[in-house]
Each structure stands twice: as C-alpha cells, then as structure tokens.
Write a protein that holds these residues in place. Structure first.
Motif, short mmCIF file in Angstrom:
data_model
loop_
_atom_site.label_atom_id
_atom_site.label_comp_id
_atom_site.label_asym_id
_atom_site.label_seq_id
_atom_site.Cartn_x
_atom_site.Cartn_y
_atom_site.Cartn_z
N ASP A 86 8.77 9.69 -6.33
CA ASP A 86 7.57 9.08 -5.76
C ASP A 86 7.69 7.56 -5.78
OD1 ASP A 86 6.74 11.67 -5.60
OD2 ASP A 86 5.11 11.49 -7.06
N ILE A 87 7.08 6.91 -4.79
CA ILE A 87 7.15 5.45 -4.70
C ILE A 87 5.75 4.90 -4.45
CG2 ILE A 87 8.11 3.46 -3.48
CD1 ILE A 87 10.51 5.24 -2.71
N LYS A 88 5.31 4.06 -5.38
CA LYS A 88 4.03 3.35 -5.27
C LYS A 88 4.18 2.06 -6.06
CE LYS A 88 -0.94 3.87 -6.08
NZ LYS A 88 -2.01 4.78 -6.60
N PHE A 89 3.78 0.94 -5.47
CA PHE A 89 4.04 -0.35 -6.08
C PHE A 89 2.83 -0.91 -6.83
CE2 PHE A 89 6.79 -0.32 -2.19
CZ PHE A 89 7.99 -0.12 -2.86
N SER A 90 3.10 -1.53 -7.97
CA SER A 90 2.08 -2.28 -8.70
C SER A 90 1.89 -3.62 -8.01
CB SER A 90 2.52 -2.51 -10.14
OG SER A 90 3.49 -3.56 -10.19
N PRO A 91 0.86 -4.39 -8.37
CA PRO A 91 0.70 -5.74 -7.80
C PRO A 91 1.92 -6.64 -8.05
CG PRO A 91 -1.34 -5.05 -8.82
CD PRO A 91 -0.32 -4.01 -9.17
N ALA A 92 2.69 -6.32 -9.09
CA ALA A 92 3.89 -7.11 -9.41
C ALA A 92 5.09 -6.70 -8.57
CB ALA A 92 4.23 -6.99 -10.89
N GLY A 93 4.98 -5.56 -7.87
CA GLY A 93 6.07 -5.13 -6.99
C GLY A 93 6.97 -4.04 -7.55
N ASN A 94 6.78 -3.65 -8.80
CA ASN A 94 7.62 -2.58 -9.36
C ASN A 94 7.04 -1.22 -9.04
OD1 ASN A 94 5.61 -3.60 -11.32
ND2 ASN A 94 6.31 -1.88 -12.56
N ASN A 95 7.90 -0.22 -9.01
CA ASN A 95 7.49 1.16 -8.71
C ASN A 95 6.85 1.77 -9.95
OD1 ASN A 95 7.16 3.77 -7.81
ND2 ASN A 95 9.32 4.16 -7.41
N ILE A 96 5.58 2.16 -9.83
CA ILE A 96 4.86 2.72 -10.98
C ILE A 96 4.71 4.24 -10.87
CG2 ILE A 96 3.62 0.61 -11.55
CD1 ILE A 96 1.24 1.70 -9.96
N ALA A 97 5.29 4.84 -9.83
CA ALA A 97 5.11 6.28 -9.61
C ALA A 97 6.30 7.12 -10.03
CB ALA A 97 4.80 6.55 -8.13
N LYS A 98 7.45 6.47 -10.28
CA LYS A 98 8.68 7.23 -10.61
C LYS A 98 9.14 6.92 -12.03
CE LYS A 98 12.91 6.01 -9.76
NZ LYS A 98 13.60 6.41 -11.03
N PRO A 99 8.99 7.86 -12.96
CA PRO A 99 9.54 7.63 -14.30
C PRO A 99 11.05 7.76 -14.28
CG PRO A 99 8.66 9.84 -14.13
CD PRO A 99 8.34 9.16 -12.83
N ASP A 139 0.80 -1.22 0.00
CA ASP A 139 0.00 0.00 0.00
C ASP A 139 0.84 1.28 0.00
OD1 ASP A 139 -2.27 -1.58 0.09
OD2 ASP A 139 -2.49 -1.43 2.27
N THR A 140 2.15 1.15 -0.11
CA THR A 140 3.05 2.31 -0.06
C THR A 140 2.67 3.36 -1.11
OG1 THR A 140 4.93 1.03 0.77
CG2 THR A 140 5.45 3.06 -0.41
N ASN A 141 2.65 4.59 -0.68
CA ASN A 141 2.41 5.72 -1.58
C ASN A 141 3.09 6.93 -0.94
OD1 ASN A 141 1.55 7.56 -3.44
ND2 ASN A 141 -0.64 7.25 -3.10
N MET A 142 4.36 7.15 -1.28
CA MET A 142 5.14 8.17 -0.57
C MET A 142 5.99 9.00 -1.51
SD MET A 142 7.91 5.58 1.26
CE MET A 142 8.83 6.86 2.11
N LYS A 143 6.36 10.17 -1.05
CA LYS A 143 7.25 11.06 -1.78
C LYS A 143 8.60 11.09 -1.08
CE LYS A 143 3.58 14.04 -3.59
NZ LYS A 143 3.78 13.58 -4.98
N THR A 144 9.67 10.98 -1.85
CA THR A 144 11.02 11.00 -1.28
C THR A 144 11.92 11.89 -2.13
OG1 THR A 144 12.04 9.20 -2.57
CG2 THR A 144 10.66 8.55 -0.69
#
Length: 393
Positions: free
Chosen positions: A347-360, A338-343
């Motif tokens: 940005d860091i948010k995980f897909s169901p597969a575990g990869n970060n979908i928030a940081k291009p 459920d991670t959804n954070m800014k660093t």
C-alpha cells in the motif's frame, strides 16, 4: 500566482531520472532502472496514461550520475532547465536522493523516489518529494508489532513484553534503533537493554552476556553486516536462547551460509518479497510481477526489492497524473500528496513529510535455510516459528 504547466510534447509524458549505472552504486542503480523501465513498458502496453481526455505514453529520460552527488545534482538541474522535465524519479541511495531533493524543491518539481530511506530526508520540510519505500526507522519496527501480536495470542499485554536493543553507531543503524525505540514507547513495551556495540567486535561479548542474563522476549540487532555476523556468532557460541531475534542485513552478511541451522529463526527485514500476497490491476500479484521481471531481464534468480519499489514509483506517477487530469504542476503535486493506492509492492499513502505510511517493512524468517515472509501476517506466505527453535536446545 499563475499556474505552472508542464510542457508535454506530442503524445509522450517524460519522467526524468539521474541513476547510478557506473560507480559504487551501479548494481543497485541498474536494478532501479530496470524497475522503472518495466513499469513504463507495462503501463504503455496497458493503454498508457489518460489526462484531459487524451491518452499519453510514458518515457524515461535518464542519465548516469556515476554514483556521485555533484554529477547527480548537475544532471537533474540540467534536465529541468534544458530539457524542460517537470516530473522526476529519484536516484539510488539516501545520499544522492537527499542531494537531488534540494534541486527539485528549488524548482518546485515533484519527485517520486524509491531508493532513499534515510529518516533525515523526511525532516527537511520538503513539499515536492514523495517516497514509496519504508524509511530506515521502520526497518526493525515491524518486529515490535510481531512481538505484540504473539503476546496477545498468548494472553499477555504490551507491558509484559521486554525488548533488548543492540546497535552500531552508523547513521543507518541509529535510524533503525530510533524506529524501534519509538514503536516500543508508543505501545508501552519495556526496553530492558539499549546498548551501543563497541567498535572492536571482540568486545561485543559483554553486551551479549548481559542479554543472556536478562532473557528479553525480543532481541533487536541494528548493525552493518560485519557486526551482524559477530552478534550471530556470539549468540551461537554463548548458547543464547531467546524466543525472538530480529536483525538487519541478514542476506548481505550471508548468515545462512555461515551459520547453517544456527541461523534458523532469525527475523530479517526487507522492503518487499515476491511471496507476499499484495496485488494490483497492472502487474497482478507480487509473484506475477516477479515472473514478468525475470522473463524480461536475464540473469535474475530473485527479483531485488530495489526493482520492485522502482516500478511502484512509476505506478504512483500514472495514478497521480490521471487523478490530477491536467498538467498543472501544483495540481499534480497535490494529487501525489493525496495518493492512496494498493500495488503489488504494498500500500502507498504519503505523510505530510512525504514518506510512505501505509507499507510496513516485511519480516522474513530464516526457516530451514530459506527466507520466508512471516510479517505483516495479513500478507505473509508463512507462519512465524515462535519461539525460535535453537539447534540442540
């Protein structure tokens, strides 16, 4: 099934890591460990991790895997079985990460990794693996987004944008190509050339001659450093003038040193840059993180992205542990999911597969002999130079 709780001894939460401090990955392994350690120190100085009404310090139990898969697997299994480690950080590199993930999945131990970008890692159905970095399929996909942004500013639609893709036949280059093709199809962008580069660099001129004839809006080069150098040389020798060129491994290939002004305008992907405007409450801005890292570890003129993303992985552990507010492994796994954070890293948010979908991926452009971050434009330090300015053109 009864909940499984991690054993937390005293006031310390211990993260485990098998990391390459000797062998072929020793340089990047050291960058990674430094990143882990810096985040642990910063979190502890800031007050530690609060779980269940109690404050804990973070620590890392790490061992040198000597850049070998078999030893990395052995060390992780030993940390889990003998030392009772329930929280893991990843090793360095896709091969070691993929191998270690089989162990952490077997024991249902969550692992936050920062150094394994291969798309193959995220197609295994893993439930306990979470990656803060952009995967290898995203490495050049940002160039499509940038081309579309420029097209829109110039009154053009996605269907007006043409892209040429040239690539080598190694796993990384094929991953990067796949990401570009997928991104182009998603937006209706035309792929006008999709060519595999020959093994013999001297034969690449046929593909580049085709590129010169077609004149795409964007040329994307997915290759290892030797291939990138050959393509850059042909672009110069054949006087190929294109508005946008994006390619992997610009720094490793030493394009600025080898081609000088002829390298101006090349777009080069990276996971992170210290000039970006990302920020958080622990480290502050990317620039402030960079300054702290260089003050803490001697010998660094610039901070490797490997270190930055390693620090971000530790930050994810703190965030998830505090949100779970318990040492129930499944609650912690769900908190990670459920991670959804800014660093400071992005940005860091995980897909169901575990990869970060928030940081291009970040795109840096070579501008007057310097790498300047130009995309994503929201976080960039410089504006993109478009069309590319060719010396003497």
């Amino acid at each position: 099934m009864a909940p499984v709780f991690a054993k937390v001894m005293g006031g310390t939460i211990t993260l485990g890591a098998a990391i390459s401090l000797t062998g072929k990955y020793r340089t990047n392994g050291t960058h990674t460990l430094n990143g882990y350690d810096l985040a642990v120190k910063a979190i502890n100085v800031a007050g530690g991790v609060r779980v269940g009404g109690k404050t804990y310090r973070l620590a890392i139990n790490h061992h040198d895997d000597k850049s070998t898969i078999a030893l990395s697997i052995y060390l992780v299994e030993r940390m889990i079985e003998r030392d009772g480690i329930k929280f893991m950080l990843g090793p360095y590199g896709s091969g070691l990460t993929k191998a270690v993930a089989t162990v952490t999945e077997k024991y249902k131990i969550p692992m936050v990794e920062a150094e394994g970008p291969s798309r193959a890692i995220f197609s295994q159905g893993y439930k306990y693996l979470f990656a803060v970095l952009s995967n290898s399929g995203q490495h050049l996909a940002s160039s499509i987004a940038l081309a579309l942004e420029i097209a829109k500013k110039n009154g053009k639609s996605a269907s007006d944008v043409t892209v040429a893709v040239v690539f080598e036949n190694d796993p990384f280059s094929l991953d990067a190509r796949a990401g570009v093709i997928e991104e182009a199809k998603n937006h209706g962008v035309k792929i006008v050339i999709d060519d595999k580069l020959p093994r013999d660099p001297s034969d690449m001129s046929a593909t580049l001659t085709k590129v010169r004839a077609v004149k795409p809006d964007l040329l994307v080069v997915s290759a290892q450093s030797k291939g990138v150098v050959t393509v850059a040389k042909l672009l110069k020798d054949l006087k190929i003038d294109l508005p946008m060129i994006a390619m992997t491994h610009c720094e490793v290939a030493r394009l600025i040193a080898k081609f000088g002004k002829a390298s101006n305008g090349f777009l080069c992907p990276t996971q992170w840059a210290e000039t970006l405007t990302y920020k958080d409450t622990l480290f502050g801005t990317a620039a402030e993180y960079s300054a702290l890292f260089k003050k803490t570890y001697e010998g660094y003129k610039t901070v490797p992205y490997q270190a930055a993303q390693a620090s971000a992985a530790v930050m994810v552990w703190k965030d998830a542990l505090e949100r779970a507010n318990a040492f129930d492994i499944e609650k912690i796994r769900q908190a990670l999911a459920d991670t959804n954070m800014k660093t400071f890293y992005g940005d860091i948010k995980f897909s169901p597969a575990g990869n970060n979908i928030a940081k291009p991926m970040v795109l840096r452009q070579i501008q007057n002999g310097e790498f300047n971050a130009v995309a994503p434009s929201k976080w960039a330090s410089h504006s993109v130079e478009w069309p590319r300015k060719v010396p003497g053109g």
